[in-house]
Design a protein around this motif. Structure first.
Motif, PDB file in Angstrom:
ATOM      1  N   ILE A  56      29.982  44.879  66.786  1.00 60.95           N
ATOM      2  CA  ILE A  56      28.522  44.896  66.685  1.00 60.95           C
ATOM      3  C   ILE A  56      28.138  45.351  65.282  1.00 60.95           C
ATOM      4  O   ILE A  56      28.483  46.453  64.873  1.00 60.95           O
ATOM      5  CB  ILE A  56      27.928  45.860  67.721  1.00 60.95           C
ATOM      6  CG1 ILE A  56      28.308  45.392  69.133  1.00 60.95           C
ATOM      7  CG2 ILE A  56      26.425  45.970  67.574  1.00 60.95           C
ATOM      8  CD1 ILE A  56      28.034  46.420  70.180  1.00 60.95           C
ATOM      9  N   PRO A  57      27.464  44.513  64.506  1.00 65.43           N
ATOM     10  CA  PRO A  57      27.053  44.958  63.172  1.00 65.43           C
ATOM     11  C   PRO A  57      26.174  46.209  63.296  1.00 65.43           C
ATOM     12  O   PRO A  57      25.234  46.219  64.102  1.00 65.43           O
ATOM     13  CB  PRO A  57      26.250  43.777  62.626  1.00 65.43           C
ATOM     14  CG  PRO A  57      26.571  42.628  63.526  1.00 65.43           C
ATOM     15  CD  PRO A  57      26.958  43.204  64.842  1.00 65.43           C
ATOM     16  N   ALA A  58      26.506  47.251  62.497  1.00 66.49           N
ATOM     17  CA  ALA A  58      25.829  48.539  62.638  1.00 66.49           C
ATOM     18  C   ALA A  58      24.318  48.403  62.477  1.00 66.49           C
ATOM     19  O   ALA A  58      23.548  49.092  63.136  1.00 66.49           O
ATOM     20  CB  ALA A  58      26.383  49.503  61.601  1.00 66.49           C
TER      21      ALA A  58
ATOM     22  N   VAL B 169      20.520  39.435  71.707  1.00 70.95           N
ATOM     23  CA  VAL B 169      19.880  38.856  72.891  1.00 70.95           C
ATOM     24  C   VAL B 169      19.672  37.375  72.598  1.00 70.95           C
ATOM     25  O   VAL B 169      19.098  37.012  71.563  1.00 70.95           O
ATOM     26  CB  VAL B 169      18.518  39.522  73.174  1.00 70.95           C
ATOM     27  CG1 VAL B 169      17.843  38.860  74.374  1.00 70.95           C
ATOM     28  CG2 VAL B 169      18.681  41.008  73.412  1.00 70.95           C
ATOM     29  N   VAL B 170      20.177  36.539  73.508  1.00 70.25           N
ATOM     30  CA  VAL B 170      20.042  35.095  73.316  1.00 70.25           C
ATOM     31  C   VAL B 170      19.275  34.547  74.516  1.00 70.25           C
ATOM     32  O   VAL B 170      19.768  34.556  75.646  1.00 70.25           O
ATOM     33  CB  VAL B 170      21.439  34.419  73.183  1.00 70.25           C
ATOM     34  CG1 VAL B 170      21.276  32.953  72.832  1.00 70.25           C
ATOM     35  CG2 VAL B 170      22.284  35.132  72.146  1.00 70.25           C
TER      36      VAL B 170
ATOM     37  N   VAL C   5      24.231  36.432  81.493  1.00 65.02           N
ATOM     38  CA  VAL C   5      25.606  36.772  81.104  1.00 65.02           C
ATOM     39  C   VAL C   5      25.563  38.013  80.206  1.00 65.02           C
ATOM     40  O   VAL C   5      24.735  38.119  79.297  1.00 65.02           O
ATOM     41  CB  VAL C   5      26.290  35.598  80.368  1.00 65.02           C
ATOM     42  CG1 VAL C   5      27.705  35.992  79.945  1.00 65.02           C
ATOM     43  CG2 VAL C   5      26.325  34.358  81.253  1.00 65.02           C
ATOM     44  N   ILE C   6      26.453  38.950  80.499  1.00 61.17           N
ATOM     45  CA  ILE C   6      26.555  40.200  79.733  1.00 61.17           C
ATOM     46  C   ILE C   6      27.943  40.227  79.098  1.00 61.17           C
ATOM     47  O   ILE C   6      28.955  40.154  79.810  1.00 61.17           O
ATOM     48  CB  ILE C   6      26.365  41.421  80.663  1.00 61.17           C
ATOM     49  CG1 ILE C   6      25.060  41.267  81.450  1.00 61.17           C
ATOM     50  CG2 ILE C   6      26.374  42.720  79.871  1.00 61.17           C
ATOM     51  CD1 ILE C   6      24.857  42.321  82.521  1.00 61.17           C
TER      52      ILE C   6
ATOM     53  N   ARG D 270      27.849  43.864  73.858  1.00 63.34           N
ATOM     54  CA  ARG D 270      27.767  43.013  72.670  1.00 63.34           C
ATOM     55  C   ARG D 270      26.558  42.083  72.692  1.00 63.34           C
ATOM     56  O   ARG D 270      25.854  41.939  71.717  1.00 63.34           O
ATOM     57  CB  ARG D 270      29.052  42.181  72.562  1.00 63.34           C
ATOM     58  CG  ARG D 270      29.147  41.364  71.305  1.00 63.34           C
ATOM     59  CD  ARG D 270      30.103  40.196  71.427  1.00 63.34           C
ATOM     60  NE  ARG D 270      30.138  39.455  70.178  1.00 63.34           N
ATOM     61  CZ  ARG D 270      29.188  38.616  69.792  1.00 63.34           C
ATOM     62  NH1 ARG D 270      28.116  38.417  70.556  1.00 63.34           N
ATOM     63  NH2 ARG D 270      29.267  37.986  68.647  1.00 63.34           N
ATOM     64  N   SER D 271      26.334  41.431  73.851  1.00 63.05           N
ATOM     65  CA  SER D 271      25.259  40.426  73.913  1.00 63.05           C
ATOM     66  C   SER D 271      24.720  40.285  75.335  1.00 63.05           C
ATOM     67  O   SER D 271      25.472  40.443  76.305  1.00 63.05           O
ATOM     68  CB  SER D 271      25.781  39.035  73.522  1.00 63.05           C
ATOM     69  OG  SER D 271      26.364  39.029  72.274  1.00 63.05           O
ATOM     70  N   LEU D 272      23.455  39.941  75.417  1.00 63.16           N
ATOM     71  CA  LEU D 272      22.834  39.508  76.672  1.00 63.16           C
ATOM     72  C   LEU D 272      22.426  38.053  76.468  1.00 63.16           C
ATOM     73  O   LEU D 272      21.700  37.744  75.516  1.00 63.16           O
ATOM     74  CB  LEU D 272      21.579  40.331  76.983  1.00 63.16           C
ATOM     75  CG  LEU D 272      21.767  41.798  77.326  1.00 63.16           C
ATOM     76  CD1 LEU D 272      20.407  42.469  77.562  1.00 63.16           C
ATOM     77  CD2 LEU D 272      22.646  41.956  78.562  1.00 63.16           C
TER      78      LEU D 272
END
Ligand code: NAD
Length: 341
Positions: A15-17, A23-24, A107-108, A118-120
């Protein structure tokens, strides 16, 4: 020691600081995720599953006793692609009155090196895209190269995605269709027209007599296709049966076809093969994971006369694979938004 590609994958999941969790949205998924990317992601994950470098964890699916909803989650880890996470959601039958899709999912994704979120990623559009990619992968690897007529059994939400992905695999010249609810057929016919393909609504028997490739994508609970209707050399992708009790084709068809699947454990319990297994018409050892064909460790179609049947049950790793690609593409194109926990 990690390989270069693993290091690259780990970097990708970091994860870039200054940014945080990406979120997509559903809308962005539709913009960034194409059929070719979905095909590659699904083909790669089927390959990894067959090599035992990607695992689906036990699926949870429960009636929650509220809003008639079925809720659950499918999770897994792909060590080749370094993708870890889950798809959560289910079926809310009352949503249609609220102008929402009945099937809802998100999706998580987690960083497999650190466990950090990391992402949602919106999962509704991606579910249709990855399911279509699954049957497309089966057609690419198992259908006769000279297949000309595509038979669509089903004309609901998934069917248009299935049709678009399938026609990219062979030089189809005609689409034939049967659907339990005839009023849904014009929507699928419109997609065929857009694709420049003749479309004919026919009986189930006539469909089988003409089609070289058949996709079944219905919520049927009894066989719609008889064994003796299927002509030699046909490839059938059974995509609708994803639950105990559902069924789309005659169980006896599986005893004369060469049967392939995305995941054996699901195929024999909740996929199309559940009935042939229960009736002892076939054994688990008769079913070939399609990843083995992709990897070249097992044969696919071996003759022009053979009937091949793909039992596409739908696994969580497919969702994670396409969601991971969607997140990467959205981030690279500046279309993701970010938050920190
Ligand atoms: P939908 O509700 O939009 O369409 C349902 C389809 O099933 C329609 O074609 C309808 O006419 C048909 N149908 C309904 N009752 C029937 C019956 N008794 N006999 C024959 N046909 C009947 O649903 P959808 O989103 O298009 O999904 C279709 C099926 O695919 C569902 O069963 C769903 O669970 C399954 N599915 C599977 C996967 C997978 O990965 N394998 C993924 C998504 C959906």
């Amino acid at each position: 020691m990690m390989s270069d590609s693993k290091e690259n994958q780990s970097q990708k999941n970091a994860i870039p600081a200054n940014k945080g969790v990406s979120v997509v949205s559903e809308a962005v998924c539709q913009q960034v995720m194409g059929r070719a990317d979905a095909f590659t992601a699904v083909e790669n994950v089927f390959s990894a599953m067959a090599k035992n470098t990607a695992y689906n964890f036990p699926v949870i699916r429960e009636a929650i006793g509220h809003a008639d909803a079925l809720y659950g989650f499918k999770s897994g880890f792909d060590r080749d692609g370094m993708v870890l996470g889950l798809k959560s959601g289910g079926y809310w039958p009352g949503n249609v009155q609220k102008d929402l899709t009945n099937h809802q999912s998100t999706v998580i994704l987690f960083n497999p090196d650190t466990g950090q979120l990391r992402s949602l990623v919106g999962g509704n559009y991606l579910t249709a895209v990855r399911t279509a990619a699954s049957s497309a992968v089966s057609i690419a690897h198992l259908a006769r190269k000279d297949s000309k007529v595509l038979g669509m059994v089903g004309a609901g939400h998934q069917s248009t995605f299935q049709l678009r992905a399938a026609v990219e695999q062979r030089d189809f010249e005609k689409i034939v269709c049967w659907n339990f609810h005839p009023e849904q057929i014009p929507k699928l016919a419109a997609v065929a027209k857009e694709l420049g393909l003749p479309f004919e609504s026919v009986t189930r028997e006539a469909l089988c007599a003409q089609a070289d490739v058949i996709i079944t994508i219905t919520s049927a609970f009894e066989a719609l296709i008889e064994k003796d209707w299927i002509k030699p050399g046909t490839h059938i992708a059974c995509m609708g049966t994803d639950t105990v009790g559902k069924q789309e084709v005659d169980a006896k068809l599986l005893s004369v076809a060469k049967v392939f699947t995305d995941e054996l454990a699901q195929s024999i319990t909740l996929g199309e093969a559940q009935h042939a297994i229960a009736q002892k018409l076939i054994q688990q050892s008769d079913i070939v994971p399609i990843g083995e064909v992709i990897n070249g460790t097992k044969a696919g179609r071996t003759s022009a006369e053979e009937i091949t049947l793909f039992d596409g049950t739908g696994v969580g790793l497919q969702d994670l694979a396409v969601a991971s690609v969607a997140a990467e593409l959205a981030e690279a194109k500046g279309q993701a938004t970010y938050f920190t926990l």
